[in-house]
Design a protein around this motif. Structure first.
Motif, short mmCIF file in Angstrom:
data_model
loop_
_atom_site.label_atom_id
_atom_site.label_comp_id
_atom_site.label_asym_id
_atom_site.label_seq_id
_atom_site.Cartn_x
_atom_site.Cartn_y
_atom_site.Cartn_z
N GLU A 59 0.83 -1.21 0.00
CA GLU A 59 0.00 0.00 0.00
C GLU A 59 0.87 1.26 0.00
N MET A 60 1.98 1.21 0.74
CA MET A 60 2.89 2.35 0.75
C MET A 60 3.46 2.56 -0.65
N LEU A 61 3.79 1.47 -1.34
CA LEU A 61 4.30 1.57 -2.71
C LEU A 61 3.25 2.12 -3.66
N ASN A 62 2.01 1.71 -3.46
CA ASN A 62 0.93 2.16 -4.34
C ASN A 62 0.46 3.57 -3.99
N GLY A 63 0.91 4.10 -2.88
CA GLY A 63 0.52 5.44 -2.46
C GLY A 63 1.32 6.50 -3.18
N ASP A 64 1.36 7.65 -2.58
CA ASP A 64 2.01 8.79 -3.24
C ASP A 64 3.46 8.99 -2.80
N GLN A 65 4.02 8.04 -2.04
CA GLN A 65 5.40 8.18 -1.60
C GLN A 65 6.36 7.73 -2.70
N ALA A 66 7.38 8.50 -2.90
CA ALA A 66 8.42 8.13 -3.86
C ALA A 66 9.28 7.02 -3.27
N LEU A 67 9.83 6.19 -4.13
CA LEU A 67 10.70 5.10 -3.67
C LEU A 67 11.85 5.62 -2.82
N GLU A 68 12.40 6.76 -3.22
CA GLU A 68 13.51 7.34 -2.47
C GLU A 68 13.09 7.66 -1.03
N ASP A 69 11.83 8.10 -0.86
CA ASP A 69 11.33 8.40 0.48
C ASP A 69 11.16 7.14 1.30
N ILE A 70 10.69 6.07 0.67
CA ILE A 70 10.54 4.80 1.38
C ILE A 70 11.90 4.28 1.80
N ILE A 71 12.87 4.36 0.90
CA ILE A 71 14.22 3.91 1.23
C ILE A 71 14.82 4.77 2.34
N ALA A 72 14.54 6.06 2.31
CA ALA A 72 15.02 6.95 3.38
C ALA A 72 14.40 6.57 4.72
N LYS A 73 13.13 6.16 4.73
CA LYS A 73 12.49 5.69 5.96
C LYS A 73 13.16 4.43 6.48
N ILE A 74 13.45 3.51 5.56
CA ILE A 74 14.14 2.27 5.93
C ILE A 74 15.48 2.61 6.57
N ARG A 75 16.23 3.46 5.91
CA ARG A 75 17.54 3.85 6.41
C ARG A 75 17.46 4.53 7.77
N ALA A 76 16.46 5.36 7.98
CA ALA A 76 16.32 6.09 9.24
C ALA A 76 16.05 5.15 10.42
#
Length: 136
Positions: A59-76
């Motif tokens: 759902e996060m992927l299908n939402g309006d978040q860019a992949l870079e933002d998701i990866i930044a969340k993972i990294r954080a």
């Protein structure tokens, strides 16, 4: 899943690689489950949460978040010592079904850069994954 913890960050890493080519194969889903069931880093994770956590990732992927933002969340969320581990899990998912798509390769590249995995370490991790999932 609005926030990530260490377990869901690692699961998200695996799911975004699996979903990157618009097809999450049975082999990829099985491998994610096996990793969660068998690796010591998931010993405190409640496995029954996996379907909901994976769905939240999609759902996060299908939402309006860019992949870079998701990866930044993972990294954080992940401690630096788990960056290589996250990349290794991603590589395992990418190669487990014997079909490495261009989209999966691109996602691995984005993860490698986003998690600051150096080129030599990445090459070793990639080779290890390829060897582990070789079929006769």
């Amino acid at each position: 899943m609005t926030t990530l913890n260490m377990h869901t960050a690692l699961i998200t890493t695996m799911v975004i690689v699996s979903a990157s080519d618009q097809e999450m194969t049975d082999r990829e889903l099985f491998t994610i489950g096996e990793i969660v069931r068998t690796l010591p880093m998931f010993s405190e994770y409640e496995e029954e949460h996996l379907p909901d956590d994976a769905t939240s990732c999609v759902e996060m992927l299908n939402g309006d978040q860019a992949l870079e933002d998701i990866i930044a969340k993972i990294r954080a969320v992940l401690p630096k010592k788990l960056y290589d581990t996250a990349y290794a899990l991603a590589c395992d998912i990418a190669v487990c079904d014997g079909q490495l798509s261009q989209e999966e390769l691109r996602m691995l590249e984005m993860l490698r850069h986003g998690l600051d995995v150096d080129r030599l370490t990445a090459a070793a991790i990639e080779r290890g994954a390829a060897v582990r999932f070789t079929r006769l």
